[in-house]
Design a protein around this motif. Structure first.
Motif, mmCIF file in Angstrom:
data_model
loop_
_atom_site.group_PDB
_atom_site.id
_atom_site.type_symbol
_atom_site.label_atom_id
_atom_site.label_comp_id
_atom_site.label_asym_id
_atom_site.label_seq_id
_atom_site.Cartn_x
_atom_site.Cartn_y
_atom_site.Cartn_z
ATOM 1 N N MET A 1 72.082 36.174 3.290
ATOM 2 C CA MET A 1 72.779 34.987 4.178
ATOM 3 C C MET A 1 73.617 35.741 5.191
ATOM 4 O O MET A 1 74.070 36.682 5.179
ATOM 5 N N GLN A 2 73.611 35.313 6.384
ATOM 6 C CA GLN A 2 74.383 35.797 7.552
ATOM 7 C C GLN A 2 75.730 34.777 7.824
ATOM 8 O O GLN A 2 75.327 33.708 7.949
ATOM 9 N N LEU A 3 76.669 35.462 8.242
ATOM 10 C CA LEU A 3 78.073 34.725 8.293
ATOM 11 C C LEU A 3 77.795 33.972 9.679
ATOM 12 O O LEU A 3 78.277 32.730 9.547
ATOM 13 N N ASN A 4 77.255 34.328 10.580
ATOM 14 C CA ASN A 4 77.119 33.323 11.915
ATOM 15 C C ASN A 4 76.152 32.172 11.699
ATOM 16 O O ASN A 4 76.544 30.912 12.103
ATOM 17 N N LYS A 9 76.259 26.234 10.783
ATOM 18 C CA LYS A 9 76.007 25.278 9.740
ATOM 19 C C LYS A 9 76.985 24.053 9.679
ATOM 20 O O LYS A 9 76.934 23.046 9.673
ATOM 21 N N ALA A 10 78.145 25.059 9.534
ATOM 22 C CA ALA A 10 79.437 24.181 9.143
ATOM 23 C C ALA A 10 79.862 23.473 10.576
ATOM 24 O O ALA A 10 80.272 22.399 10.456
ATOM 25 N N GLU A 19 76.840 28.161 -3.042
ATOM 26 C CA GLU A 19 76.672 29.668 -3.164
ATOM 27 C C GLU A 19 77.039 29.961 -1.718
ATOM 28 O O GLU A 19 77.537 31.148 -1.542
ATOM 29 N N GLU A 20 76.697 29.397 -0.745
ATOM 30 C CA GLU A 20 76.987 29.420 0.787
ATOM 31 C C GLU A 20 78.582 29.512 0.917
ATOM 32 O O GLU A 20 79.232 30.483 1.640
ATOM 33 N N GLY A 21 79.243 28.593 0.563
ATOM 34 C CA GLY A 21 80.691 28.432 0.399
ATOM 35 C C GLY A 21 81.340 29.889 0.042
ATOM 36 O O GLY A 21 82.075 30.339 0.378
ATOM 37 N N GLU A 26 84.160 35.072 0.195
ATOM 38 C CA GLU A 26 84.339 36.230 -0.473
ATOM 39 C C GLU A 26 83.925 37.466 0.805
ATOM 40 O O GLU A 26 84.489 38.605 0.743
ATOM 41 N N HIS A 27 83.107 37.036 1.937
ATOM 42 C CA HIS A 27 82.929 38.111 2.985
ATOM 43 C C HIS A 27 83.416 37.851 4.230
ATOM 44 O O HIS A 27 83.327 38.726 5.037
#
Length: 287
Positions: A1-4, A9-10, A19-21, A26-27
């Motif tokens: 998964m990439q933060l950007n 998406k949000a 899982e994405e949340g 966490e990161h």
């Protein structure tokens, strides 16, 4: 998964998975989470105005058999400090509330083993008769569940009777964490997660506006916080088109001073300021 990718998406108003949340929580740098959350706020509330509900919290009774391990408020039946609030007290407190500009009563209390539906409908009717402009933001799913059991009734019948007696909206009290593993440890005398959510769904079907809460920073895992958010989101998605459903989400941290959870189990609230703001931001993003 990439933060950007998750930020985009949000910002496109797509729901993030649990899982994405968790990955974001966490990161992601806190400042970036705050920016995404604030951008979402501005999209949905472009005028930028903030309003307050001026109300007063009045308790119906402190007698309770739920035995929550985080509560210093309740007294067992027969305790010398036990009380049931009388109409004279309501009258005094509502009059003061109106004088200071308030127009709503947050009316809640314990799970009294002898106070059934008639007790609450009579209180609501009398308050509305004397103070027709005061809004009743009253009880919560655990109290509705408790009354339903006492009456051997259904959630719909109890909610309908309360609404007819003057209930304007239903607080999101007693949600804690909507995972039964957690509830068994901290509030096993209350309704389970499924029943809490079912009562809120029923309230929305009856066009009763509600709120939702979360108490975090005790025995729950990070994943369980996100399960909680996802389950609230699912109920909101099922509301009728003309209903508001959940109008607010209020997360707060476990207040550990002198509680049984702390004294007996050694559970302390270790939430930092950073984590608290992170939780506010991620709640906006997830919901």
């Amino acid at each position: 998964m990439q933060l950007n990718d998750l930020y985009l998406k949000a910002l496109n108003l797509e729901f993030l998975s649990i899982e994405e949340g968790m990955f974001l929580f966490e990161h992601a740098p806190l400042t970036e989470l705050m920016l995404v959350a604030d951008t979402l706020r501005k999209k949905q509330v472009p005028h930028g105005k903030v309003s307050w509900q001026i109300d007063r919290n009045v308790n119906t009774t402190n007698v309770c058999i739920a035995n929550c391990k985080f509560c210093n408020f309740y007294r067992i039946p027969g305790h010398p400090e036990a009380y049931i609030t009388n109409m004279g007290t309501y009258r005094k407190k509502i009059t003061e509330t109106i004088r200071y500009g308030g127009d709503q009563l947050l009316l809640q209390g314990g799970h009294h083993p002898e106070l059934g539906l008639d007790f609450y409908t009579n209180i609501f009717r009398q308050i509305k008769q004397e103070f027709p402009t005061i809004k009743l933001h009253a009880l919560g799913p655990p109290e509705v569940a408790h009354i339903t059991k006492l009456e051997k009734s259904t959630h719909r019948e109890v909610l309908t009777a309360l609404k007819e007696a003057g209930l304007d909206s239903l607080p999101g009290a007693g949600a804690e964490i909507l995972v039964d593993r957690v509830r068994r440890l901290i509030s096993k005398g209350k309704c389970g997660a499924d029943e809490w959510l079912a009562i809120m769904h029923e309230a929305h079907e009856l066009n009763i506006t509600t709120s939702a809460t979360m108490m975090f920073g005790h025995v729950e895992t990070i994943e369980e916080r996100f399960i909680h958010l996802a389950r609230i989101r699912e109920v909101q998605a099922m509301k009728p088109a003309d209903a508001k459903g959940f109008l607010a989400f209020i997360p707060w941290t476990f207040q550990d001073v002198d509680t049984l959870l702390t004294r007996i189990r050694g559970v302390h609230n270790l939430t930092t300021a950073d984590e608290y703001v992170r939780m506010i931001a991620i709640s906006r993003i997830m919901l």
